[in-house]
Motif scaffolding. Structure first.
Motif, PDB file in Angstrom:
ATOM      1  N   THR A   1      47.772  63.274  61.411  1.00 49.55           N
ATOM      2  CA  THR A   1      48.126  64.721  60.760  1.00 49.55           C
ATOM      3  C   THR A   1      49.195  64.472  59.636  1.00 49.55           C
ATOM      4  OG1 THR A   1      49.370  65.577  62.440  1.00 49.55           O
ATOM      5  CG2 THR A   1      47.238  66.006  62.572  1.00 49.55           C
ATOM      6  N   GLU A   2      49.838  63.406  59.881  1.00 47.09           N
ATOM      7  CA  GLU A   2      50.737  63.372  58.594  1.00 47.09           C
ATOM      8  C   GLU A   2      50.516  62.796  57.533  1.00 47.09           C
ATOM      9  OE1 GLU A   2      50.205  59.342  60.062  1.00 47.09           O
ATOM     10  OE2 GLU A   2      50.519  61.103  61.068  1.00 47.09           O
ATOM     11  N   ILE A   3      48.983  62.374  57.479  1.00 46.52           N
ATOM     12  CA  ILE A   3      48.391  61.959  56.211  1.00 46.52           C
ATOM     13  C   ILE A   3      48.575  63.273  55.058  1.00 46.52           C
ATOM     14  CG2 ILE A   3      46.020  61.342  54.920  1.00 46.52           C
ATOM     15  CD1 ILE A   3      47.486  59.124  56.562  1.00 46.52           C
ATOM     16  N   SER A   4      48.902  62.989  53.818  1.00 42.04           N
ATOM     17  CA  SER A   4      48.560  63.777  52.807  1.00 42.04           C
ATOM     18  C   SER A   4      47.477  63.479  51.659  1.00 42.04           C
ATOM     19  CB  SER A   4      49.901  64.164  52.061  1.00 42.04           C
ATOM     20  OG  SER A   4      50.977  64.484  52.844  1.00 42.04           O
ATOM     21  N   PRO A   5      46.547  63.801  52.014  1.00 44.17           N
ATOM     22  CA  PRO A   5      45.276  63.431  50.981  1.00 44.17           C
ATOM     23  C   PRO A   5      45.685  63.855  49.546  1.00 44.17           C
ATOM     24  CG  PRO A   5      44.642  64.866  52.701  1.00 44.17           C
ATOM     25  CD  PRO A   5      46.094  65.128  53.007  1.00 44.17           C
ATOM     26  N   GLN A   6      45.206  62.848  48.724  1.00 44.30           N
ATOM     27  CA  GLN A   6      45.454  62.825  47.149  1.00 44.30           C
ATOM     28  C   GLN A   6      44.157  63.384  46.722  1.00 44.30           C
ATOM     29  OE1 GLN A   6      48.821  62.552  46.054  1.00 44.30           O
ATOM     30  NE2 GLN A   6      48.918  62.650  48.381  1.00 44.30           N
ATOM     31  N   CYS A   7      43.208  63.622  47.386  1.00 43.38           N
ATOM     32  CA  CYS A   7      41.679  63.633  46.746  1.00 43.38           C
ATOM     33  C   CYS A   7      41.317  65.005  47.455  1.00 43.38           C
ATOM     34  CB  CYS A   7      40.753  62.579  47.008  1.00 43.38           C
ATOM     35  SG  CYS A   7      40.713  62.109  48.625  1.00 43.38           S
ATOM     36  N   PRO A   8      40.340  65.643  46.811  1.00 41.14           N
ATOM     37  CA  PRO A   8      39.612  66.650  47.670  1.00 41.14           C
ATOM     38  C   PRO A   8      38.801  65.988  48.932  1.00 41.14           C
ATOM     39  CG  PRO A   8      38.582  66.432  45.393  1.00 41.14           C
ATOM     40  CD  PRO A   8      39.450  65.356  45.839  1.00 41.14           C
ATOM     41  N   VAL A   9      39.011  67.037  50.031  1.00 35.58           N
ATOM     42  CA  VAL A   9      38.749  66.510  51.480  1.00 35.58           C
ATOM     43  C   VAL A   9      37.473  67.763  51.978  1.00 35.58           C
ATOM     44  CG1 VAL A   9      39.616  66.459  53.864  1.00 35.58           C
ATOM     45  CG2 VAL A   9      40.777  65.738  51.932  1.00 35.58           C
ATOM     46  N   LEU A  10      36.642  67.268  52.614  1.00 39.94           N
ATOM     47  CA  LEU A  10      35.619  67.841  53.205  1.00 39.94           C
ATOM     48  C   LEU A  10      35.645  67.343  54.622  1.00 39.94           C
ATOM     49  CD1 LEU A  10      33.462  70.154  53.170  1.00 39.94           C
ATOM     50  CD2 LEU A  10      31.707  68.487  52.540  1.00 39.94           C
ATOM     51  N   LEU A  11      35.956  68.514  55.728  1.00 33.00           N
ATOM     52  CA  LEU A  11      35.608  68.011  57.063  1.00 33.00           C
ATOM     53  C   LEU A  11      34.747  68.650  57.977  1.00 33.00           C
ATOM     54  CD1 LEU A  11      39.419  67.352  57.482  1.00 33.00           C
ATOM     55  CD2 LEU A  11      37.656  65.744  57.515  1.00 33.00           C
ATOM     56  N   PHE A  12      34.153  68.385  58.881  1.00 33.76           N
ATOM     57  CA  PHE A  12      33.009  69.099  59.569  1.00 33.76           C
ATOM     58  C   PHE A  12      33.397  68.759  61.103  1.00 33.76           C
ATOM     59  CE2 PHE A  12      30.492  67.887  55.830  1.00 33.76           C
ATOM     60  CZ  PHE A  12      30.372  69.032  55.377  1.00 33.76           C
ATOM     61  N   PHE A  13      33.477  69.684  61.855  1.00 30.85           N
ATOM     62  CA  PHE A  13      34.029  69.531  63.071  1.00 30.85           C
ATOM     63  C   PHE A  13      33.016  70.540  64.231  1.00 30.85           C
ATOM     64  CE2 PHE A  13      38.070  68.550  61.222  1.00 30.85           C
ATOM     65  CZ  PHE A  13      38.414  67.578  62.005  1.00 30.85           C
ATOM     66  N   PRO A  14      32.737  69.900  65.500  1.00 30.67           N
ATOM     67  CA  PRO A  14      31.777  70.866  66.496  1.00 30.67           C
ATOM     68  C   PRO A  14      32.697  71.770  66.846  1.00 30.67           C
ATOM     69  CG  PRO A  14      32.574  68.762  67.636  1.00 30.67           C
ATOM     70  CD  PRO A  14      33.073  68.861  66.208  1.00 30.67           C
ATOM     71  N   GLU A  15      32.161  72.833  67.691  1.00 33.96           N
ATOM     72  CA  GLU A  15      32.936  73.895  68.217  1.00 33.96           C
ATOM     73  C   GLU A  15      33.623  73.240  69.362  1.00 33.96           C
ATOM     74  OE1 GLU A  15      30.382  76.975  69.741  1.00 33.96           O
ATOM     75  OE2 GLU A  15      28.870  75.502  70.628  1.00 33.96           O
ATOM     76  N   GLU A  16      33.178  72.138  70.006  1.00 30.94           N
ATOM     77  CA  GLU A  16      34.146  71.623  71.168  1.00 30.94           C
ATOM     78  C   GLU A  16      34.024  70.136  71.020  1.00 30.94           C
ATOM     79  OE1 GLU A  16      31.715  71.126  75.030  1.00 30.94           O
ATOM     80  OE2 GLU A  16      31.041  73.078  74.257  1.00 30.94           O
ATOM     81  N   GLU A  17      35.295  69.776  71.560  1.00 32.44           N
ATOM     82  CA  GLU A  17      35.411  68.095  71.622  1.00 32.44           C
ATOM     83  C   GLU A  17      36.104  68.136  73.119  1.00 32.44           C
ATOM     84  OE1 GLU A  17      34.918  65.489  70.036  1.00 32.44           O
ATOM     85  OE2 GLU A  17      34.560  65.961  67.824  1.00 32.44           O
ATOM     86  N   LYS A  18      35.683  67.034  73.740  1.00 32.01           N
ATOM     87  CA  LYS A  18      36.174  66.668  75.052  1.00 32.01           C
ATOM     88  C   LYS A  18      37.774  66.518  75.075  1.00 32.01           C
ATOM     89  CE  LYS A  18      31.945  64.624  76.715  1.00 32.01           C
ATOM     90  NZ  LYS A  18      31.329  63.414  77.372  1.00 32.01           N
ATOM     91  N   SER A  19      38.314  65.734  74.065  1.00 31.69           N
ATOM     92  CA  SER A  19      39.454  65.288  74.181  1.00 31.69           C
ATOM     93  C   SER A  19      40.762  66.130  73.305  1.00 31.69           C
ATOM     94  CB  SER A  19      39.558  63.826  73.748  1.00 31.69           C
ATOM     95  OG  SER A  19      39.016  63.831  72.387  1.00 31.69           O
ATOM     96  N   PHE A  20      40.344  67.040  72.905  1.00 27.97           N
ATOM     97  CA  PHE A  20      41.288  67.792  71.978  1.00 27.97           C
ATOM     98  C   PHE A  20      40.707  69.324  71.524  1.00 27.97           C
ATOM     99  CE2 PHE A  20      38.941  66.274  68.709  1.00 27.97           C
ATOM    100  CZ  PHE A  20      38.691  67.226  67.443  1.00 27.97           C
ATOM    101  N   ALA A  21      41.514  70.132  71.273  1.00 27.08           N
ATOM    102  CA  ALA A  21      41.257  71.544  70.854  1.00 27.08           C
ATOM    103  C   ALA A  21      41.076  71.678  69.295  1.00 27.08           C
ATOM    104  CB  ALA A  21      42.629  72.510  71.071  1.00 27.08           C
ATOM    105  N   VAL A  22      39.901  71.805  69.165  1.00 24.75           N
ATOM    106  CA  VAL A  22      39.339  71.551  67.557  1.00 24.75           C
ATOM    107  C   VAL A  22      40.163  72.801  66.718  1.00 24.75           C
ATOM    108  CG1 VAL A  22      37.292  71.971  66.281  1.00 24.75           C
ATOM    109  CG2 VAL A  22      37.107  70.851  68.444  1.00 24.75           C
ATOM    110  N   ASP A  23      40.153  73.957  67.357  1.00 23.59           N
ATOM    111  CA  ASP A  23      40.775  74.956  66.335  1.00 23.59           C
ATOM    112  C   ASP A  23      42.269  74.679  66.158  1.00 23.59           C
ATOM    113  OD1 ASP A  23      38.269  76.509  66.240  1.00 23.59           O
ATOM    114  OD2 ASP A  23      38.997  77.748  68.124  1.00 23.59           O
ATOM    115  N   GLU A  24      42.928  74.079  66.961  1.00 23.09           N
ATOM    116  CA  GLU A  24      44.354  73.728  66.712  1.00 23.09           C
ATOM    117  C   GLU A  24      44.552  72.478  65.679  1.00 23.09           C
ATOM    118  OE1 GLU A  24      46.212  72.632  70.364  1.00 23.09           O
ATOM    119  OE2 GLU A  24      45.893  74.346  71.536  1.00 23.09           O
TER     120      GLU A  24
END
Length: 107
Positions: A34-57
């Motif tokens: 999460t320390e990455i600072s994108p230098q370009c447009p970014v589009l990300l898709f996530f599912p409503e749930e993941e086993k290993s982390f809290a998606v909303d966070e």
């Protein structure tokens, strides 16, 4: 563009010069970079749930980086029509947003 670990690799590349944009589907390991600072447009898709982390966070953290982010019904792999977690409606909506993102003129 990448899926799963490929999305994480695309995220890591988003800081590099010469990258015009990045799109990633369910890049769960982005949470480790999460320390990455994108230098370009970014589009990300996530599912409503993941086993290993809290998606909303994670989404809350990434939105501060001005990334375009969507969360869809389903699980990791929701856009893989050959996988057990395929969600046709979510995949359709994600690919609509991906098409729109790719058609934007890049300077």
């Amino acid at each position: 563009m990448g899926f799963s670990v490929g999305a994480t690799v695309a995220w890591l590349c988003s800081e590099e010069k010469g990258v015009d944009g990045m799109a990633g589907f369910y890049g769960s390991r982005i949470r480790n970079y999460t320390e990455i600072s994108p230098q370009c447009p970014v589009l990300l898709f996530f599912p409503e749930e993941e086993k290993s982390f809290a998606v909303d966070e994670l989404i809350t953290v990434l939105k501060k980086k001005e990334a375009e982010i969507y969360k869809f019904d389903g699980k990791h792999g929701f856009s893989d029509c050959y996988g057990p977690n395929f969600n046709e409606e979510s995949a359709h909506h994600a690919f609509y947003h991906l098409d729109r993102f790719l058609k934007k003129e890049r300077l």
